[in-house]
Design a protein around this motif. Structure first.
Motif, PDB file in Angstrom:
ATOM      1  N   ALA A 197       0.717  -1.689  -0.182  1.00  0.00           N
ATOM      2  CA  ALA A 197       0.090   0.024  -0.485  1.00  0.00           C
ATOM      3  C   ALA A 197       0.527   1.313   0.162  1.00  0.00           C
ATOM      4  N   LEU A 198       0.293   1.881  -1.125  1.00  0.00           N
ATOM      5  CA  LEU A 198       1.396   3.601  -1.049  1.00  0.00           C
ATOM      6  C   LEU A 198       0.077   4.595  -0.996  1.00  0.00           C
ATOM      7  N   TYR A 199       0.771   5.930  -0.635  1.00  0.00           N
ATOM      8  CA  TYR A 199      -0.851   7.185   0.317  1.00  0.00           C
ATOM      9  C   TYR A 199      -0.827   7.309  -1.800  1.00  0.00           C
ATOM     10  N   SER A 200      -0.472   6.882  -3.068  1.00  0.00           N
ATOM     11  CA  SER A 200      -0.641   7.341  -4.193  1.00  0.00           C
ATOM     12  C   SER A 200      -1.337   6.443  -4.879  1.00  0.00           C
ATOM     13  N   ARG A 201      -2.168   5.563  -5.576  1.00  0.00           N
ATOM     14  CA  ARG A 201      -2.163   4.268  -6.478  1.00  0.00           C
ATOM     15  C   ARG A 201      -1.773   4.795  -8.158  1.00  0.00           C
ATOM     16  N   SER A 202      -1.794   5.622  -8.188  1.00  0.00           N
ATOM     17  CA  SER A 202      -1.725   6.345  -9.764  1.00  0.00           C
ATOM     18  C   SER A 202      -0.801   7.842  -9.186  1.00  0.00           C
ATOM     19  N   THR A 203      -0.458   8.463 -10.856  1.00  0.00           N
ATOM     20  CA  THR A 203       0.395   8.969 -11.488  1.00  0.00           C
ATOM     21  C   THR A 203       0.072   9.716 -12.605  1.00  0.00           C
ATOM     22  N   THR A 204       0.151  10.753 -13.092  1.00  0.00           N
ATOM     23  CA  THR A 204      -0.040  11.219 -14.612  1.00  0.00           C
ATOM     24  C   THR A 204       0.705  12.117 -14.760  1.00  0.00           C
ATOM     25  N   ASP A 205       1.551  12.460 -15.596  1.00  0.00           N
ATOM     26  CA  ASP A 205       2.327  13.362 -16.569  1.00  0.00           C
ATOM     27  C   ASP A 205       2.492  13.845 -17.725  1.00  0.00           C
ATOM     28  N   PHE A 206       2.459  15.335 -17.740  1.00  0.00           N
ATOM     29  CA  PHE A 206       1.830  15.908 -19.017  1.00  0.00           C
ATOM     30  C   PHE A 206       3.686  16.222 -19.553  1.00  0.00           C
ATOM     31  N   ALA A 207       3.504  16.601 -20.071  1.00  0.00           N
ATOM     32  CA  ALA A 207       5.267  16.948 -20.394  1.00  0.00           C
ATOM     33  C   ALA A 207       5.857  17.611 -21.432  1.00  0.00           C
ATOM     34  N   ALA A 208       6.726  18.397 -21.806  1.00  0.00           N
ATOM     35  CA  ALA A 208       6.844  19.222 -23.291  1.00  0.00           C
ATOM     36  C   ALA A 208       7.955  19.303 -23.135  1.00  0.00           C
ATOM     37  N   LEU A 226      15.422  21.277 -23.227  1.00  0.00           N
ATOM     38  CA  LEU A 226      15.069  21.537 -22.051  1.00  0.00           C
ATOM     39  C   LEU A 226      13.367  21.474 -22.502  1.00  0.00           C
ATOM     40  N   GLY A 227      12.870  21.343 -20.556  1.00  0.00           N
ATOM     41  CA  GLY A 227      10.937  21.028 -20.748  1.00  0.00           C
ATOM     42  C   GLY A 227      10.345  20.975 -19.118  1.00  0.00           C
ATOM     43  N   VAL A 228       9.508  20.960 -19.286  1.00  0.00           N
ATOM     44  CA  VAL A 228       8.539  20.902 -18.322  1.00  0.00           C
ATOM     45  C   VAL A 228       7.861  19.686 -18.384  1.00  0.00           C
ATOM     46  N   THR A 229       7.438  19.643 -16.957  1.00  0.00           N
ATOM     47  CA  THR A 229       6.935  18.823 -16.720  1.00  0.00           C
ATOM     48  C   THR A 229       5.692  18.743 -15.300  1.00  0.00           C
ATOM     49  N   TYR A 230       4.445  18.650 -15.496  1.00  0.00           N
ATOM     50  CA  TYR A 230       3.390  18.807 -14.061  1.00  0.00           C
ATOM     51  C   TYR A 230       2.895  17.092 -14.152  1.00  0.00           C
ATOM     52  N   THR A 231       2.428  16.952 -12.771  1.00  0.00           N
ATOM     53  CA  THR A 231       2.517  15.376 -12.235  1.00  0.00           C
ATOM     54  C   THR A 231       1.323  15.998 -11.445  1.00  0.00           C
ATOM     55  N   PHE A 232       0.161  15.366 -11.303  1.00  0.00           N
ATOM     56  CA  PHE A 232      -0.378  14.841 -11.034  1.00  0.00           C
ATOM     57  C   PHE A 232      -1.394  14.249 -10.365  1.00  0.00           C
ATOM     58  N   GLY A 233      -2.560  13.673  -9.417  1.00  0.00           N
ATOM     59  CA  GLY A 233      -2.879  11.971  -8.826  1.00  0.00           C
ATOM     60  C   GLY A 233      -3.438  11.947  -7.772  1.00  0.00           C
ATOM     61  N   PRO A 234      -4.011  11.055  -7.341  1.00  0.00           N
ATOM     62  CA  PRO A 234      -5.286  11.092  -6.328  1.00  0.00           C
ATOM     63  C   PRO A 234      -4.688  11.294  -4.962  1.00  0.00           C
ATOM     64  N   GLY A 235      -5.402  11.568  -4.157  1.00  0.00           N
ATOM     65  CA  GLY A 235      -4.425  11.808  -2.877  1.00  0.00           C
ATOM     66  C   GLY A 235      -4.409  13.613  -2.888  1.00  0.00           C
ATOM     67  N   ASP A 236      -4.277  14.909  -3.396  1.00  0.00           N
ATOM     68  CA  ASP A 236      -3.899  15.450  -3.615  1.00  0.00           C
ATOM     69  C   ASP A 236      -2.714  15.492  -4.025  1.00  0.00           C
ATOM     70  N   ILE A 237      -1.883  14.742  -5.039  1.00  0.00           N
ATOM     71  CA  ILE A 237      -1.043  14.875  -5.623  1.00  0.00           C
ATOM     72  C   ILE A 237      -0.486  15.882  -6.730  1.00  0.00           C
ATOM     73  N   SER A 238       0.486  16.945  -6.802  1.00  0.00           N
ATOM     74  CA  SER A 238       0.254  17.763  -7.384  1.00  0.00           C
ATOM     75  C   SER A 238       1.772  18.017  -7.264  1.00  0.00           C
TER      76      SER A 238
END
Length: 248
Positions: A197-208, A226-238
């Motif tokens: 068991a972890l804090y969250s079971r999934s994350t999603t990344d958007f990268a450019a 040169l790039g940027v990545t935004y990550t979010f997931g269940p449990g208020d992960i960002s």
């Protein structure tokens, strides 16, 4: 740095000669997870010697990471080894193994890390002279072992299976920079975790990202990016990450 410039295949790896590629990156990120805030600095190093057999290559990497989590500082380092195996003209597999450690004197904790997995990379047939689409999938198993930090010895026994599935789109904006034609990339990657068991079971990344590509004979690789990545997931992960990479 490298030598040789003959041969190659559709995926950009040389065949008739030899070529050694060295890579260095810098990544700076800030993430929130519930009430926790973490700042992350990572320095991934890589070395890729290309083999004589067309499309085959060895892959070595050594990512070094520093984390400040609400004032508690920790660090990690790992060594990875993989082999790129061409399955078809547009499809390759990379089985890989990794061993590393993470430790924090502030938290009085540490752990050894072991992992193994396979990554699949498939390039769809080009539908345009300026655009390419790739599909990447990976499955891996991650385990921890005890590590002694000062007088404290951790007893973590975690085991997780990780599944990553992503789509990549790259193309040419028609700009030039650093005396090369620039190319942009967009990625969407979903990661799922099973097992312990972890804090969250999934994350999603958007990268450019945007950068240059270099070519030596039939060998092509991302040189400066040169790039940027935004990550979010269940449990208020960002979180967000800025990254810079150079391969030569």
């Amino acid at each position: 740095a490298g030598d040789g410039d003959e041969g190659g295949d559709a995926c950009g790896f040389g065949g008739g000669g030899s070529k050694n590629l060295f890579g260095i990156s810098a990544r700076f990120g800030h993430y929130t997870q519930g009430n926790f805030n973490a700042s992350v600095i990572s320095l991934p190093l890589s070395y890729t010697p290309l083999l004589d057999a067309p499309g085959y290559a060895l892959q070595f990497d050594l990512p070094l990471t520093y984390i400040d989590n609400n004032g508690a500082k920790s660090g990690s380092a790992s060594f990875g080894f993989g082999v790129r195996v061409p399955v078809a003209e547009r499809w390759s597999l990379v089985p890989a193994l990794r061993i590393g450690m993470v430790a924090s004197s502030d938290l009085g904790a540490g752990s050894l890390l072991y992992s193994g997995g396979v990554t699949s990379d498939y390039q769809l047939p080009a539908f345009s002279d300026k655009f390419n689409i790739g599909i990447a999938n990976a499955i891996g198993v991650y385990k921890t072992g005890s590590l002694k930090v000062g007088s404290y010895e951790s007893g973590y026994q975690l085991e997780n299976y990780v599944f990553r599935n992503g789509v990549l789109l790259d193309g040419e904006p028609g700009w030039t920079g650093f005396e090369s034609l620039l190319r942009w990339e967009f990625q969407i990657v979903r990661t799922d975790y099973t097992g312990t068991a972890l804090y969250s079971r999934s994350t999603t990344d958007f990268a450019a990202s945007i950068g240059t590509r270099k070519q030596s004979g039939a060998l092509v690789w991302n040189a400066l990016r040169l790039g940027v990545t935004y990550t979010f997931g269940p449990g208020d992960i960002s979180g967000a990450q800025v990254n810079f990479g150079y391969t030569f």
